[in-house]
Each structure stands twice: as C-alpha cells, then as structure tokens.
Design a protein around this motif. Structure first.
Motif, mmCIF file in Angstrom:
data_model
loop_
_atom_site.group_PDB
_atom_site.id
_atom_site.type_symbol
_atom_site.label_atom_id
_atom_site.label_comp_id
_atom_site.label_asym_id
_atom_site.label_seq_id
_atom_site.Cartn_x
_atom_site.Cartn_y
_atom_site.Cartn_z
ATOM 1 N N ASP A 80 29.683 48.422 -37.647
ATOM 2 C CA ASP A 80 29.297 47.408 -36.666
ATOM 3 C C ASP A 80 28.927 48.022 -35.321
ATOM 4 O OD1 ASP A 80 29.872 45.563 -38.605
ATOM 5 O OD2 ASP A 80 31.885 45.148 -37.865
ATOM 6 N N ALA A 81 29.589 49.107 -34.968
ATOM 7 C CA ALA A 81 29.338 49.793 -33.704
ATOM 8 C C ALA A 81 29.578 51.280 -33.932
ATOM 9 C CB ALA A 81 30.260 49.265 -32.616
ATOM 10 N N VAL A 82 28.581 52.088 -33.603
ATOM 11 C CA VAL A 82 28.658 53.510 -33.939
ATOM 12 C C VAL A 82 28.790 54.384 -32.699
ATOM 13 C CG1 VAL A 82 27.494 55.420 -35.099
ATOM 14 C CG2 VAL A 82 27.322 53.107 -36.041
ATOM 15 N N THR A 83 27.889 54.233 -31.760
ATOM 16 C CA THR A 83 27.934 55.054 -30.558
ATOM 17 C C THR A 83 29.011 54.541 -29.609
ATOM 18 O OG1 THR A 83 26.338 53.716 -29.319
ATOM 19 C CG2 THR A 83 25.452 55.434 -30.775
ATOM 20 N N ASP A 85 28.710 53.563 -26.519
ATOM 21 C CA ASP A 85 28.257 52.347 -25.832
ATOM 22 C C ASP A 85 28.367 51.125 -26.742
ATOM 23 O OD1 ASP A 85 27.719 53.715 -23.535
ATOM 24 O OD2 ASP A 85 25.555 53.840 -23.856
ATOM 25 N N GLU A 86 28.002 51.298 -28.019
ATOM 26 C CA GLU A 86 28.084 50.172 -28.958
ATOM 27 C C GLU A 86 29.526 49.753 -29.181
ATOM 28 O OE1 GLU A 86 24.132 51.178 -31.691
ATOM 29 O OE2 GLU A 86 26.125 51.829 -32.334
ATOM 30 N N ILE A 87 30.402 50.723 -29.279
ATOM 31 C CA ILE A 87 31.821 50.422 -29.492
ATOM 32 C C ILE A 87 32.387 49.657 -28.304
ATOM 33 C CG2 ILE A 87 34.117 51.450 -29.709
ATOM 34 C CD1 ILE A 87 32.686 53.750 -31.274
ATOM 35 N N ARG A 89 30.691 47.891 -26.095
ATOM 36 C CA ARG A 89 30.041 46.582 -26.016
ATOM 37 C C ARG A 89 30.676 45.614 -27.013
ATOM 38 N NH1 ARG A 89 25.386 48.285 -26.825
ATOM 39 N NH2 ARG A 89 24.851 48.660 -24.652
ATOM 40 N N THR A 90 30.924 46.093 -28.240
ATOM 41 C CA THR A 90 31.541 45.252 -29.265
ATOM 42 C C THR A 90 32.962 44.871 -28.877
ATOM 43 O OG1 THR A 90 30.192 46.315 -30.971
ATOM 44 C CG2 THR A 90 32.124 45.095 -31.716
ATOM 45 N N SER A 93 32.880 42.359 -25.987
ATOM 46 C CA SER A 93 32.438 41.067 -26.500
ATOM 47 C C SER A 93 33.583 40.351 -27.212
ATOM 48 C CB SER A 93 31.257 41.254 -27.449
ATOM 49 O OG SER A 93 30.875 40.026 -28.030
ATOM 50 N N THR A 110 37.866 57.870 -29.457
ATOM 51 C CA THR A 110 37.457 56.466 -29.375
ATOM 52 C C THR A 110 38.588 55.613 -28.827
ATOM 53 O OG1 THR A 110 35.888 56.682 -31.205
ATOM 54 C CG2 THR A 110 36.685 54.471 -30.709
#
Length: 276
Positions: A80-83, A85-87, A89-90, A93, A110
């Motif tokens: 669902d979230a890899v980078t 920033d994605e982690i 953001r997820t 949220s 992480t």
C-alpha cells in the motif's frame, strides 16, 4: 472512559488510550483485540466490550462509522505504501481518519520514522506471515536458545526505534512470558500465550467463519454454517423466481398495477385515432 482529542482534532471518548495500555501491567489488567474491516464488525466489537481492533489503513473511516470508542490500529500494508513519503502519507491519512495507532511489519528505520512524528507505532515480531521464508515455514519462532536470543534482540531494537507496542505472533508461551517481563513495550499476543498485555484473535476465527482454524485460535461461533444457509436460501429463492417466471405465475394480480377499463379504452381510442 477517557476523553482525548484524536489526530483529526476531534474530542472523542476511547475505551483505552496509549497511556492506558502502558499502565495495564501495573494495574494487573489485560485487554482484548480483534480484527474489524467493516462498520458492523466494529460495532459488534464495541458491543461485546472489546477494547481494540485492527483494520487495514484504507478502512479506518468505515470502521469508525461502527464505533467511535474502540482503539483502532491501522495496518500499513507492504504494497500500500512503499517509499518513506508514501508510508508517512498513508499513516497520517489513517490517524486523521480516526485511527489511534498504526502497525507495521517493516524494518526498524520505518518504525523510527513514524515514531519521530509522534505517531503511536506497533511493530510485529515472532512469526510474521509475509516474512516466513526467513524461518522456513509456518511455525513458532524462538524455540531454540539462539533463536530466542535473536528474537529478544529484535524486541530491544524495536523499543529503541520508538515503538510503543508489538504484536507477538506464535512465540512459545514460556519465552513470551520472559520477554514480557523484560520489555517496556506493550505486548500483544497472537498465539503467544496469556502473559502479554493484550490478547488478540481474528474475528473470523472467533466467529467460526474460517475454513481452517489455526492451532492458537478458538471458535466461539458458527457463522460458516449460517453463511452456507444464507447461500443455500439465496439459491432456493432465485430458483423459485426463475421457475415462476417460466410458468407465468409471476407476476400475479397482487403484484401489478391496475387501470380502469374505461381509461384503457380511452387510451386505445386516442392512440388508434392518430393512426388514421
């Protein structure tokens, strides 16, 4: 029931908080956690007195529709979230949608990244299904002294990374008890005995929906049989409908609208007059 402001800025009541979880050991208490992906499942958990639920990050808002009080932990899926920033953001949220914490099976960096943002982070140690290739199968982790020491090192590294809690999956109960006494992490047992602070099972196992029950689980319900009855009843109803359509008995007089004969005659006269 404590009142807090959630990460979305809303004043809410929670069955338990991060601070409350950390205080469980001193109080000699344990709480329960189950899975919930729908409003109905979350509502059932609250009604049953369950304090905590886990759901996928994308389902937090749906779960919150069912319960405003249970402690919700959002699972950050590997895909669902890899980078970084994605982690982030997820995770943001999820918590602004109503989650109280996030859980990740990713590495310590992480966990540290999330904890640095003061997001309550739960790690995942012991048997981690998606990483089971490293232990060679579906089995308990920590059954040898060497493996137990390695596992204990992971607990310490997770604690150092800033996690507040850890899901402990299929760790021998006696070893889990020893680790539980030595760590300041809130411990969540999934098949790891009764010593941890939180006892966790999947709702599908508890309710008897699973086709195969793991050794550590127990079923208190028989929903699989009820679901089969629903499937059978649906087929029976659809079959009966199709049969009556074929035989002409549906729709019947009670299921159609009527028109007065004089009105129908008026319609015919008006339509037919336009043809000539």
């Amino acid at each position: 029931m404590p009142k807090i402001f959630d990460f979305g800025g809303r004043e809410v009541e929670r069955s338990i908080t991060v601070a409350g979880l950390r205080a469980l050991r001193q109080a000699g208490r344990r709480v329960a956690q189950v899975t919930a992906e729908t409003a109905d499942e979350a509502a059932a958990a609250e009604a049953a007195g369950i304090e905590m639920v886990v759901c996928r990050a994308a389902n937090v808002a749906r779960v919150r529709e069912g319960s405003r009080r249970v402690f919700v932990t959002a699972a950050l899926g590997f895909a669902d979230a890899v980078t970084g920033d994605e982690i982030l953001r997820t995770a943001f949220s999820a918590i602004t949608s109503g989650a109280d914490a996030v859980i990740t099976g990713r590495g310590f960096d992480t966990v540290r990244m999330l904890a640095n943002e003061r997001i309550p982070v739960m790690g995942h140690l012991g048997f981690v299904p998606r990483k089971s290739t490293w232990v060679g199968g579906i089995r308990a982790v920590g059954k040898t002294a060497a493996e137990a020491v390695e596992l204990w090192d992971q607990f310490r590294r997770l604690e150092d990374a800033g996690a507040f809690a850890v899901e402990c999956e299929i760790i021998p109960a006696a070893l889990m008890a020893e680790i539980h006494r030595r760590t300041s992490l809130v411990t969540v047992s999934l098949g790891s005995g009764a010593e941890p602070d939180v006892i966790f099972l999947f709702t599908s196992d508890i309710c008897g929906e699973s086709t195969r029950l793991p050794r550590h689980a127990r079923a208190w319900g028989k929903l699989a049989a009820l679901h089969q009855q629903v499937r059978d009843a649906r087929i029976d109803a659809l079959t009966a409908f199709r049969k009556e359509v074929d035989g002409g008995s549906y729709p019947g007089k009670a299921e159609i609208a009527a028109i007065a004969e004089e009105e129908l005659e008026g319609f015919r006269a008006l339509v037919d007059s336009t043809k000539s």
